[in-house]
Design a protein around this motif. Sequence first.
Motif, mmCIF file in Angstrom:
data_model
loop_
_atom_site.group_PDB
_atom_site.id
_atom_site.type_symbol
_atom_site.label_atom_id
_atom_site.label_comp_id
_atom_site.label_asym_id
_atom_site.label_seq_id
_atom_site.Cartn_x
_atom_site.Cartn_y
_atom_site.Cartn_z
ATOM 1 N N MET A 1 45.445 -10.979 -11.913
ATOM 2 C CA MET A 1 46.684 -11.472 -11.839
ATOM 3 C C MET A 1 47.334 -10.932 -10.039
ATOM 4 S SD MET A 1 50.576 -10.706 -13.151
ATOM 5 C CE MET A 1 49.616 -11.405 -14.464
ATOM 6 N N ASN A 2 47.961 -11.689 -9.397
ATOM 7 C CA ASN A 2 48.254 -11.457 -7.857
ATOM 8 C C ASN A 2 49.803 -10.379 -7.993
ATOM 9 O OD1 ASN A 2 46.570 -13.697 -6.998
ATOM 10 N ND2 ASN A 2 47.578 -14.968 -7.403
ATOM 11 N N GLY A 3 49.520 -9.642 -6.946
ATOM 12 C CA GLY A 3 50.695 -8.561 -6.446
ATOM 13 C C GLY A 3 50.970 -8.785 -4.651
ATOM 14 N N ILE A 4 51.932 -8.208 -4.862
ATOM 15 C CA ILE A 4 52.115 -7.803 -3.583
ATOM 16 C C ILE A 4 52.851 -6.323 -3.049
ATOM 17 C CG2 ILE A 4 54.788 -8.888 -3.219
ATOM 18 C CD1 ILE A 4 54.159 -10.285 -0.783
ATOM 19 N N ALA A 5 52.405 -5.553 -1.803
ATOM 20 C CA ALA A 5 53.250 -4.668 -2.044
ATOM 21 C C ALA A 5 53.008 -4.136 -0.107
ATOM 22 C CB ALA A 5 51.515 -3.340 -2.185
ATOM 23 N N PHE A 6 54.611 -4.528 -0.557
ATOM 24 C CA PHE A 6 54.964 -4.245 1.563
ATOM 25 C C PHE A 6 54.915 -2.878 2.011
ATOM 26 C CE2 PHE A 6 57.486 -7.967 -0.641
ATOM 27 C CZ PHE A 6 57.128 -8.788 0.719
ATOM 28 N N ILE A 27 57.200 -6.910 -12.794
ATOM 29 C CA ILE A 27 56.970 -8.400 -12.556
ATOM 30 C C ILE A 27 58.382 -9.346 -12.433
ATOM 31 C CG2 ILE A 27 56.103 -10.244 -14.417
ATOM 32 C CD1 ILE A 27 55.240 -7.996 -16.168
ATOM 33 N N GLU A 28 57.584 -10.129 -11.385
ATOM 34 C CA GLU A 28 58.685 -10.939 -10.787
ATOM 35 C C GLU A 28 57.944 -12.007 -10.712
ATOM 36 O OE1 GLU A 28 59.964 -9.313 -6.873
ATOM 37 O OE2 GLU A 28 60.607 -7.720 -7.911
ATOM 38 N N ASN A 37 55.506 -21.365 -7.905
ATOM 39 C CA ASN A 37 56.276 -20.296 -9.021
ATOM 40 C C ASN A 37 55.616 -19.597 -9.991
ATOM 41 O OD1 ASN A 37 58.786 -21.669 -7.416
ATOM 42 N ND2 ASN A 37 60.134 -22.367 -9.217
ATOM 43 N N SER A 38 54.969 -18.917 -9.544
ATOM 44 C CA SER A 38 54.284 -18.640 -10.495
ATOM 45 C C SER A 38 54.551 -16.750 -10.493
ATOM 46 C CB SER A 38 52.726 -17.979 -9.888
ATOM 47 O OG SER A 38 52.825 -17.830 -8.428
ATOM 48 N N ILE A 39 53.797 -15.820 -11.297
ATOM 49 C CA ILE A 39 53.944 -14.718 -11.582
ATOM 50 C C ILE A 39 52.935 -13.773 -10.445
ATOM 51 C CG2 ILE A 39 54.230 -13.315 -13.624
ATOM 52 C CD1 ILE A 39 56.531 -15.175 -13.691
ATOM 53 N N GLN A 40 53.981 -12.478 -10.367
ATOM 54 C CA GLN A 40 53.355 -11.672 -9.206
ATOM 55 C C GLN A 40 53.725 -10.449 -9.860
ATOM 56 O OE1 GLN A 40 53.974 -12.349 -5.151
ATOM 57 N NE2 GLN A 40 56.135 -11.947 -5.309
ATOM 58 N N LEU A 41 52.794 -8.845 -9.224
ATOM 59 C CA LEU A 41 53.201 -8.227 -9.896
ATOM 60 C C LEU A 41 53.320 -7.822 -7.970
ATOM 61 C CD1 LEU A 41 50.040 -6.544 -10.987
ATOM 62 C CD2 LEU A 41 52.182 -7.059 -12.350
ATOM 63 N N GLN A 42 55.183 -6.893 -7.805
ATOM 64 C CA GLN A 42 55.631 -5.901 -6.425
ATOM 65 C C GLN A 42 54.981 -4.864 -6.980
ATOM 66 O OE1 GLN A 42 57.540 -7.942 -4.745
ATOM 67 N NE2 GLN A 42 57.540 -5.455 -3.907
ATOM 68 N N VAL A 43 54.491 -4.493 -5.445
ATOM 69 C CA VAL A 43 54.220 -3.034 -5.994
ATOM 70 C C VAL A 43 55.338 -2.135 -5.733
ATOM 71 C CG1 VAL A 43 51.882 -1.181 -5.538
ATOM 72 C CG2 VAL A 43 51.458 -3.734 -6.569
#
Length: 51
Positions: A1-6, A27-28, A37-43
């Motif tokens: 699962m892809n994610g992003i952490a700003f 999950i966004e 338009n995929s699902i990713q984790l917003q850390v």
Amino acid sequence: MNGIAFNMGKYFEHIHARKPFDICYTIEENKHQNSSNSIQLQVKEIRVVTE
């Protein structure tokens, strides 16, 4: 699962070294212009696990 952490670059070395950590996330839908338009984790938070 892809994610992003700003603004969490301080954890990069720890994560890259495959050391354990906990995350809190939501999950966004990724609506970035260059993605399909995929699902990713917003850390939201990272906690380093100390053994």
